[in-house]
Design a protein around this motif. Sequence first.
Motif, PDB file in Angstrom:
ATOM      1  N   GLY A 156     -11.523  -2.034  -1.214  1.00 32.10           N
ATOM      2  CA  GLY A 156     -11.463  -1.061  -0.084  1.00 32.10           C
ATOM      3  C   GLY A 156     -10.158  -0.800   0.623  1.00 32.10           C
ATOM      4  N   GLU A 157      -9.500  -1.901   1.010  1.00 37.68           N
ATOM      5  CA  GLU A 157      -8.362  -1.881   1.637  1.00 37.68           C
ATOM      6  C   GLU A 157      -7.339  -2.851   1.181  1.00 37.68           C
ATOM      7  OE1 GLU A 157      -8.859  -4.094   3.804  1.00 37.68           O
ATOM      8  OE2 GLU A 157     -10.745  -4.022   3.288  1.00 37.68           O
ATOM      9  N   ASN A 158      -6.084  -3.106   1.335  1.00 33.58           N
ATOM     10  CA  ASN A 158      -5.249  -3.862   1.042  1.00 33.58           C
ATOM     11  C   ASN A 158      -5.366  -5.326   1.949  1.00 33.58           C
ATOM     12  OD1 ASN A 158      -4.858  -2.522  -1.481  1.00 33.58           O
ATOM     13  ND2 ASN A 158      -2.665  -2.281  -1.029  1.00 33.58           N
ATOM     14  N   ASP A 159      -5.952  -5.145   2.880  1.00 33.67           N
ATOM     15  CA  ASP A 159      -5.698  -6.152   3.969  1.00 33.67           C
ATOM     16  C   ASP A 159      -6.827  -7.293   3.061  1.00 33.67           C
ATOM     17  OD1 ASP A 159      -4.315  -4.809   5.777  1.00 33.67           O
ATOM     18  OD2 ASP A 159      -6.366  -3.929   6.631  1.00 33.67           O
TER      19      ASP A 159
ATOM     20  N   SER B 200       0.759  -0.985   0.095  1.00 35.75           N
ATOM     21  CA  SER B 200       0.108   0.166  -0.026  1.00 35.75           C
ATOM     22  C   SER B 200       0.810   1.318   0.006  1.00 35.75           C
ATOM     23  CB  SER B 200      -0.948  -0.121   1.171  1.00 35.75           C
ATOM     24  OG  SER B 200      -1.637  -1.097   1.380  1.00 35.75           O
ATOM     25  N   GLY B 201       0.490   2.311  -0.410  1.00 36.46           N
ATOM     26  CA  GLY B 201       1.265   3.563  -0.279  1.00 36.46           C
ATOM     27  C   GLY B 201       1.054   4.515  -1.595  1.00 36.46           C
ATOM     28  N   ALA B 202       0.424   3.946  -2.641  1.00 35.50           N
ATOM     29  CA  ALA B 202       0.195   4.724  -3.826  1.00 35.50           C
ATOM     30  C   ALA B 202      -0.399   6.055  -3.418  1.00 35.50           C
ATOM     31  CB  ALA B 202      -0.611   3.895  -4.970  1.00 35.50           C
ATOM     32  N   VAL B 203      -1.661   6.011  -2.799  1.00 37.33           N
ATOM     33  CA  VAL B 203      -2.316   6.990  -2.685  1.00 37.33           C
ATOM     34  C   VAL B 203      -1.616   8.204  -1.792  1.00 37.33           C
ATOM     35  CG1 VAL B 203      -4.460   7.924  -1.616  1.00 37.33           C
ATOM     36  CG2 VAL B 203      -4.599   5.924  -2.977  1.00 37.33           C
ATOM     37  N   ALA B 204      -1.182   7.710  -0.819  1.00 38.58           N
ATOM     38  CA  ALA B 204      -0.488   8.689   0.253  1.00 38.58           C
ATOM     39  C   ALA B 204       0.897   9.321  -0.724  1.00 38.58           C
ATOM     40  CB  ALA B 204       0.218   7.834   1.453  1.00 38.58           C
TER      41      ALA B 204
ATOM     42  N   SER C  41      -3.919   5.487   5.504  1.00 35.16           N
ATOM     43  CA  SER C  41      -4.266   4.013   5.475  1.00 35.16           C
ATOM     44  C   SER C  41      -5.704   3.970   5.424  1.00 35.16           C
ATOM     45  CB  SER C  41      -3.510   2.995   6.162  1.00 35.16           C
ATOM     46  OG  SER C  41      -3.512   3.494   7.435  1.00 35.16           O
ATOM     47  N   ARG C  42      -6.242   2.731   4.662  1.00 34.52           N
ATOM     48  CA  ARG C  42      -7.589   2.546   4.897  1.00 34.52           C
ATOM     49  C   ARG C  42      -7.972   1.388   5.777  1.00 34.52           C
ATOM     50  NH1 ARG C  42     -11.226   3.446  -0.348  1.00 34.52           N
ATOM     51  NH2 ARG C  42     -11.536   5.707   0.238  1.00 34.52           N
ATOM     52  N   GLY C  43      -7.228   0.875   6.131  1.00 32.38           N
ATOM     53  CA  GLY C  43      -7.517  -0.660   6.799  1.00 32.38           C
ATOM     54  C   GLY C  43      -7.832  -0.257   8.358  1.00 32.38           C
TER      55      GLY C  43
ATOM     56  N   ILE D 262       1.954  -6.440  -5.259  1.00 33.94           N
ATOM     57  CA  ILE D 262       0.739  -6.140  -6.110  1.00 33.94           C
ATOM     58  C   ILE D 262       0.260  -5.069  -5.465  1.00 33.94           C
ATOM     59  CG2 ILE D 262      -1.470  -7.332  -5.958  1.00 33.94           C
ATOM     60  CD1 ILE D 262      -0.160 -10.231  -6.163  1.00 33.94           C
ATOM     61  N   ASN D 263      -0.766  -4.338  -6.119  1.00 33.41           N
ATOM     62  CA  ASN D 263      -1.553  -3.550  -5.308  1.00 33.41           C
ATOM     63  C   ASN D 263      -2.639  -3.446  -6.066  1.00 33.41           C
ATOM     64  OD1 ASN D 263      -2.504  -1.259  -3.961  1.00 33.41           O
ATOM     65  ND2 ASN D 263      -1.049   0.218  -4.585  1.00 33.41           N
ATOM     66  N   GLU D 264      -3.770  -2.736  -5.337  1.00 31.90           N
ATOM     67  CA  GLU D 264      -5.125  -2.365  -6.104  1.00 31.90           C
ATOM     68  C   GLU D 264      -4.863  -1.329  -7.215  1.00 31.90           C
ATOM     69  OE1 GLU D 264      -8.548  -1.750  -3.858  1.00 31.90           O
ATOM     70  OE2 GLU D 264      -9.645  -1.546  -5.663  1.00 31.90           O
ATOM     71  N   ASN D 265      -5.542  -1.614  -8.276  1.00 35.59           N
ATOM     72  CA  ASN D 265      -5.306  -0.722  -9.403  1.00 35.59           C
ATOM     73  C   ASN D 265      -6.232   0.774  -8.802  1.00 35.59           C
ATOM     74  OD1 ASN D 265      -4.933   0.643 -11.743  1.00 35.59           O
ATOM     75  ND2 ASN D 265      -5.353  -0.940 -13.058  1.00 35.59           N
ATOM     76  N   ASP D 266      -5.799   1.202  -7.926  1.00 35.34           N
ATOM     77  CA  ASP D 266      -6.691   2.435  -7.459  1.00 35.34           C
ATOM     78  C   ASP D 266      -7.050   3.466  -8.565  1.00 35.34           C
ATOM     79  OD1 ASP D 266      -6.657   1.920  -4.574  1.00 35.34           O
ATOM     80  OD2 ASP D 266      -4.584   1.873  -5.033  1.00 35.34           O
ATOM     81  N   SER D 267      -6.304   3.569  -9.368  1.00 40.34           N
ATOM     82  CA  SER D 267      -6.778   4.831 -10.371  1.00 40.34           C
ATOM     83  C   SER D 267      -7.673   4.435 -11.283  1.00 40.34           C
ATOM     84  CB  SER D 267      -5.457   5.315 -11.171  1.00 40.34           C
ATOM     85  OG  SER D 267      -4.728   4.249 -11.511  1.00 40.34           O
TER      86      SER D 267
HETATM   87  N1  GLU Z   1      -4.316   0.692  -2.376  1.00 39.02           N
HETATM   88  C1  GLU Z   1      -4.133   1.708  -1.475  1.00 39.02           C
HETATM   89  C2  GLU Z   1      -2.643   2.390  -1.717  1.00 39.02           C
HETATM   90  O1  GLU Z   1      -1.817   1.756  -2.570  1.00 39.02           O
HETATM   91  C3  GLU Z   1      -4.133   1.304  -0.052  1.00 39.02           C
HETATM   92  C4  GLU Z   1      -5.156   0.876   0.503  1.00 39.02           C
HETATM   93  C5  GLU Z   1      -4.889   0.397   1.894  1.00 39.02           C
HETATM   94  O2  GLU Z   1      -4.578   1.417   2.918  1.00 39.02           O
HETATM   95  O3  GLU Z   1      -5.210  -0.574   2.165  1.00 39.02           O
HETATM   96  O4  GLU Z   1      -2.661   3.544  -1.668  1.00 39.02           O
END
Ligand code: GLU
Length: 377
Positions: A153-156, A56-60, A215-217, A139-144
Amino acid sequence: MERKQYLSKVRRLVVKIGTRLILRAEQPVDLDFLDGLGRQVARLRERDIQTVLVVSGAVALGRRALGLSGRVDQVGLRQAAAAVGQPELMHLYLEALAAHGLRAAQILLTADDMADRSRYLRIRNTVEALLAERVVPVINENDSVSVEGVTFGENDRLAAIVAAKTHADALIFLSDEPGLHTADPKQHPDAELIGLVRPGEGLSHFGGEAGGAESRGGMRKKIEAARMATECGIPVVMAEGTVENVLLRLLDGEPLGTLFLPGEPLAGRKLWIATAREPAGRVVVDEGACRALTSPDGASLLPIGVVEVEGRFAAGDIVEVLGPDRRSLARGIANYSSEELRKIKRLHSREVPRLLGRPGAPEVIHRDNMVVSLEPR
Ligand code: GLU
């Protein structure tokens, strides 16, 4: 003893790394943490243990690059921040792994990818091929591009799905917390760390939300994700990522963090049902159906036990089954659409063909297409 039994034979490991391990408000990226992680993944490789990272961390990172402050909840902005931050995030992990002689690959997933069986099989093949080539999938969610409402929702949760679907032997959540406590340690300093959680142990009173804007978790989401993985037969550990050599020590059986023991492994379609995206609708059942579903013999759900139908779904969709107290009992594939089910609820199965004007299955959800929760949610 139990730790060694569950963790010493691990050959494939999924590690989820929370945003705050690499980035905390007002602080530079924690390159020491990333370096330690790269070193540990390399050591695991020497022991023939494959590691898949869910990061996680793309958004941040994107938010920081764009100079946006606070939580970014506006969807477009969050997705833009993710588009800016994802390459930066990947760069950090590429460098950290390369410093220890490891090659990394990026996989970005949406909930739709994992819910569509042919796409999911393709992803699984890609991960297998990468691991066979000794590449570390990151791996990450393709948030964009994720569509609001159908995100992980979150990466957990994403990590639990990845662990289940790549048949990992263990899932480790690394965060800035040492594990699960008897109460929220931020509010109750005397709260104690829980070392071991057995399948079916009631944890619904734990409810910490995400710890910051990054973070979203949060603990509740982590527990839900841990439960999903343990229901698929995978042991889960929650541990503090900054503890030196935490991954190596955990796999050596050291009692760090919280270990969630797995239930019986689910296979094939049941695994699919347990990890599928959010159910399309809900059916509320009566006391009798509730007892029948949770009894050791395991009955199917019949129309007569259904009291309420919520949402819109088609035959073949996954629905959630709620007890009379609205606690979740099970998930399964419905044989009827929500519209049909509203007509036939409370009826004996033999009356169904007359009412619908066609023959239909005697069950609303057949037992073979149902996963009953180990404990009421
Ligand atoms: N996929 C989100 C990101 O990389 C994180 C979601 C989460 O905080 O679990 O920023």
